[in-house]
Design a protein around this motif. Structure first.
Motif, PDB file in Angstrom:
ATOM      1  N   GLY A   1     -46.313 -14.862 -26.004  1.00 51.92           N
ATOM      2  CA  GLY A   1     -45.366 -14.594 -24.927  1.00 51.92           C
ATOM      3  C   GLY A   1     -45.914 -13.786 -23.763  1.00 51.92           C
ATOM      4  N   LEU A   2     -47.225 -13.794 -23.574  1.00 51.75           N
ATOM      5  CA  LEU A   2     -47.827 -13.057 -22.460  1.00 51.75           C
ATOM      6  C   LEU A   2     -48.220 -13.988 -21.334  1.00 51.75           C
ATOM      7  N   LYS A   3     -48.144 -13.463 -20.113  1.00 49.58           N
ATOM      8  CA  LYS A   3     -48.723 -14.137 -18.962  1.00 49.58           C
ATOM      9  C   LYS A   3     -50.100 -13.510 -18.757  1.00 49.58           C
ATOM     10  N   ILE A   4     -51.098 -14.357 -18.493  1.00 49.84           N
ATOM     11  CA  ILE A   4     -52.472 -13.868 -18.354  1.00 49.84           C
ATOM     12  C   ILE A   4     -53.135 -14.431 -17.114  1.00 49.84           C
ATOM     13  N   ASP A   5     -54.195 -13.773 -16.730  1.00 46.48           N
ATOM     14  CA  ASP A   5     -55.091 -14.251 -15.688  1.00 46.48           C
ATOM     15  C   ASP A   5     -56.379 -14.649 -16.401  1.00 46.48           C
ATOM     16  N   PRO A   6     -56.640 -15.965 -16.564  1.00 46.45           N
ATOM     17  CA  PRO A   6     -57.827 -16.402 -17.298  1.00 46.45           C
ATOM     18  C   PRO A   6     -59.117 -15.980 -16.597  1.00 46.45           C
ATOM     19  N   GLY A   7     -60.032 -15.470 -17.380  1.00 49.20           N
ATOM     20  CA  GLY A   7     -61.338 -15.080 -16.865  1.00 49.20           C
ATOM     21  C   GLY A   7     -62.408 -16.060 -17.316  1.00 49.20           C
ATOM     22  N   PRO A   8     -63.660 -15.669 -17.128  1.00 53.00           N
ATOM     23  CA  PRO A   8     -64.764 -16.578 -17.436  1.00 53.00           C
ATOM     24  C   PRO A   8     -65.000 -16.730 -18.938  1.00 53.00           C
ATOM     25  N   PRO A   9     -65.550 -17.875 -19.332  1.00 54.37           N
ATOM     26  CA  PRO A   9     -65.957 -18.036 -20.729  1.00 54.37           C
ATOM     27  C   PRO A   9     -67.190 -17.181 -21.016  1.00 54.37           C
ATOM     28  N   PHE A  10     -67.305 -16.727 -22.263  1.00 54.58           N
ATOM     29  CA  PHE A  10     -68.482 -15.947 -22.638  1.00 54.58           C
ATOM     30  C   PHE A  10     -69.132 -16.435 -23.920  1.00 54.58           C
ATOM     31  N   HIS A  11     -68.520 -17.385 -24.606  1.00 56.65           N
ATOM     32  CA  HIS A  11     -69.105 -17.872 -25.869  1.00 56.65           C
ATOM     33  C   HIS A  11     -68.629 -19.303 -26.122  1.00 56.65           C
ATOM     34  N   LEU A  12     -69.520 -20.113 -26.688  1.00 59.02           N
ATOM     35  CA  LEU A  12     -69.212 -21.495 -27.053  1.00 59.02           C
ATOM     36  C   LEU A  12     -69.617 -21.685 -28.508  1.00 59.02           C
ATOM     37  N   TRP A  13     -68.747 -22.296 -29.312  1.00 51.99           N
ATOM     38  CA  TRP A  13     -69.060 -22.535 -30.723  1.00 51.99           C
ATOM     39  C   TRP A  13     -68.258 -23.722 -31.222  1.00 51.99           C
ATOM     40  N   GLN A  14     -68.478 -24.079 -32.481  1.00 53.58           N
ATOM     41  CA  GLN A  14     -67.763 -25.215 -33.070  1.00 53.58           C
ATOM     42  C   GLN A  14     -67.470 -24.943 -34.541  1.00 53.58           C
ATOM     43  N   TRP A  15     -66.495 -25.676 -35.067  1.00 48.76           N
ATOM     44  CA  TRP A  15     -66.228 -25.662 -36.498  1.00 48.76           C
ATOM     45  C   TRP A  15     -65.667 -27.016 -36.883  1.00 48.76           C
ATOM     46  N   PHE A  16     -65.697 -27.301 -38.164  1.00 49.02           N
ATOM     47  CA  PHE A  16     -65.164 -28.544 -38.706  1.00 49.02           C
ATOM     48  C   PHE A  16     -63.990 -28.209 -39.613  1.00 49.02           C
ATOM     49  N   MET A  17     -63.025 -29.133 -39.654  1.00 46.44           N
ATOM     50  CA  MET A  17     -61.876 -28.960 -40.530  1.00 46.44           C
ATOM     51  C   MET A  17     -61.360 -30.343 -40.937  1.00 46.44           C
ATOM     52  N   PRO A  18     -60.609 -30.424 -42.031  1.00 53.53           N
ATOM     53  CA  PRO A  18     -60.053 -31.721 -42.423  1.00 53.53           C
ATOM     54  C   PRO A  18     -59.117 -32.258 -41.352  1.00 53.53           C
ATOM     55  N   ASP A  19     -59.147 -33.573 -41.161  1.00 51.15           N
ATOM     56  CA  ASP A  19     -58.252 -34.219 -40.198  1.00 51.15           C
ATOM     57  C   ASP A  19     -56.964 -34.565 -40.930  1.00 51.15           C
ATOM     58  N   ARG A  20     -55.939 -33.769 -40.707  1.00 49.52           N
ATOM     59  CA  ARG A  20     -54.674 -33.969 -41.410  1.00 49.52           C
ATOM     60  C   ARG A  20     -53.950 -35.224 -40.933  1.00 49.52           C
ATOM     61  N   ALA A  21     -54.376 -35.799 -39.802  1.00 49.46           N
ATOM     62  CA  ALA A  21     -53.769 -37.034 -39.305  1.00 49.46           C
ATOM     63  C   ALA A  21     -54.393 -38.272 -39.962  1.00 49.46           C
ATOM     64  N   ASP A  22     -55.521 -38.106 -40.655  1.00 45.66           N
ATOM     65  CA  ASP A  22     -56.197 -39.219 -41.314  1.00 45.66           C
ATOM     66  C   ASP A  22     -55.541 -39.455 -42.672  1.00 45.66           C
ATOM     67  N   LEU A  23     -54.773 -40.522 -42.773  1.00 45.98           N
ATOM     68  CA  LEU A  23     -54.018 -40.798 -43.993  1.00 45.98           C
ATOM     69  C   LEU A  23     -54.918 -41.075 -45.189  1.00 45.98           C
ATOM     70  N   ALA A  24     -56.145 -41.558 -44.951  1.00 50.92           N
ATOM     71  CA  ALA A  24     -57.075 -41.811 -46.046  1.00 50.92           C
ATOM     72  C   ALA A  24     -57.644 -40.501 -46.592  1.00 50.92           C
ATOM     73  N   GLY A  25     -57.505 -39.429 -45.811  1.00 48.91           N
ATOM     74  CA  GLY A  25     -57.954 -38.122 -46.268  1.00 48.91           C
ATOM     75  C   GLY A  25     -59.456 -37.907 -46.226  1.00 48.91           C
ATOM     76  N   ARG A  26     -60.182 -38.759 -45.504  1.00 45.89           N
ATOM     77  CA  ARG A  26     -61.644 -38.626 -45.449  1.00 45.89           C
ATOM     78  C   ARG A  26     -62.115 -38.053 -44.122  1.00 45.89           C
ATOM     79  N   GLY A  27     -61.278 -38.113 -43.102  1.00 44.40           N
ATOM     80  CA  GLY A  27     -61.708 -37.734 -41.763  1.00 44.40           C
ATOM     81  C   GLY A  27     -61.818 -36.235 -41.554  1.00 44.40           C
ATOM     82  N   GLN A  28     -62.566 -35.900 -40.516  1.00 43.76           N
ATOM     83  CA  GLN A  28     -62.732 -34.510 -40.132  1.00 43.76           C
ATOM     84  C   GLN A  28     -62.458 -34.360 -38.642  1.00 43.76           C
ATOM     85  N   VAL A  29     -62.139 -33.132 -38.264  1.00 48.82           N
ATOM     86  CA  VAL A  29     -62.012 -32.793 -36.856  1.00 48.82           C
ATOM     87  C   VAL A  29     -63.137 -31.821 -36.544  1.00 48.82           C
TER      88      VAL A  29
END
Length: 165
Positions: A78-106
Motif C-alpha cells: 500500500g505504498l506509493k514509491i519513486d522507483p530508482g535505478p536497478p542495482f542487482h540482476l539474478w534468476q531462480w527456477f521454480m515449478p510451473d504451477r500452470a503446467d498440468l503435466a507437472g514437468r514444467g519450470q518457470v
C-alpha cells in the motif's frame, strides 16, 4: 549425434518446458530502515520467510517497468514509491504451477531496485491472494541481514547492504 527432423522432439526440446518471467524487487529505505515483508504460512514455497516487496511483470497490463514496480509495491504494502535505478540482476527456477503435466519450470529473471517511498504507512490490505503475505516491518539496515530471508534474496541483500555502507 543423430540429426533431428523439423517438428520432432530433439535433445533440447525433449526436456521439461521452461517458461520465462520477469520480476522486480523494491528495496525501499526510509529513515535508515528497509521495508521487509513476511510470507504467510500458506505460501507454497517459503512460508514464514522474509523478502522485499515486488513481483512479476504483467506483460499486457504494466505500461513500463516503473509502472510495474509501482503496482507491485502498491498491491503488496500500500505504498506509493519513486522507483530508482536497478542495482542487482539474478534468476531462480521454480515449478510451473500452470503446467498440468507437472514437468514444467518457470525461470524468473529479476532485478532489484532502490526505491524512495512517497508514503510510509505500510499496509497489507491491497494484496492479492497469491501474494501470501502476513506481515511487514521497517527494519534497521544493520539488522536486515539477520532476518530469515527467502534463499534467492540472500545474495541480493548482501549486495544491497554492502552498497548502503
Amino acid at each position: 549425434m543423430p540429426s533431428v527432423e523439423a517438428g520432432t522432439a530433439g535433445p533440447l526440446t525433449a526436456l521439461s518446458p521452461i517458461r520465462l518471467e520477469f520480476a522486480q524487487k523494491a528495496f525501499i529505505v526510509s529513515g535508515g530502515r528497509l521495508l521487509l515483508v513476511r510470507k504467510s504460512a500458506s505460501d507454497p514455497f517459503h512460508p514464514g520467510r522474509w523478502e522485499v516487496p515486488g513481483g512479476r511483470l504483467e506483460v499486457e497490463d504494466d505500461l513500463d517497468l516503473d509502472d510495474h514496480i509501482r503496482r507491485e509495491v502498491w498491491e503488496e504494502v500500500g505504498l506509493k514509491i519513486d522507483p530508482g535505478p536497478p542495482f542487482h540482476l539474478w534468476q531462480w527456477f521454480m515449478p510451473d504451477r500452470a503446467d498440468l503435466a507437472g514437468r514444467g519450470q518457470v525461470r524468473v529473471v529479476a532485478t532489484a531496485r532502490r526505491c524512495r517511498p512517497v508514503t510510509v504507512d505500510a499496509t497489507l490490505e491491497n494484496q492479492e491472494s497469491d501474494d501470501h503475505l502476513d506481515g511487514c516491518a521497517w527494519v534497521p539496515l544493520d539488522e536486515a541481514g539477520t532476518y530469515d530471508l527467502i534463499p534467492s534474496l540472500r545474495p541480493v541483500m548482501r549486495a544491497f547492504l554492502l552498497a548502503a555502507g
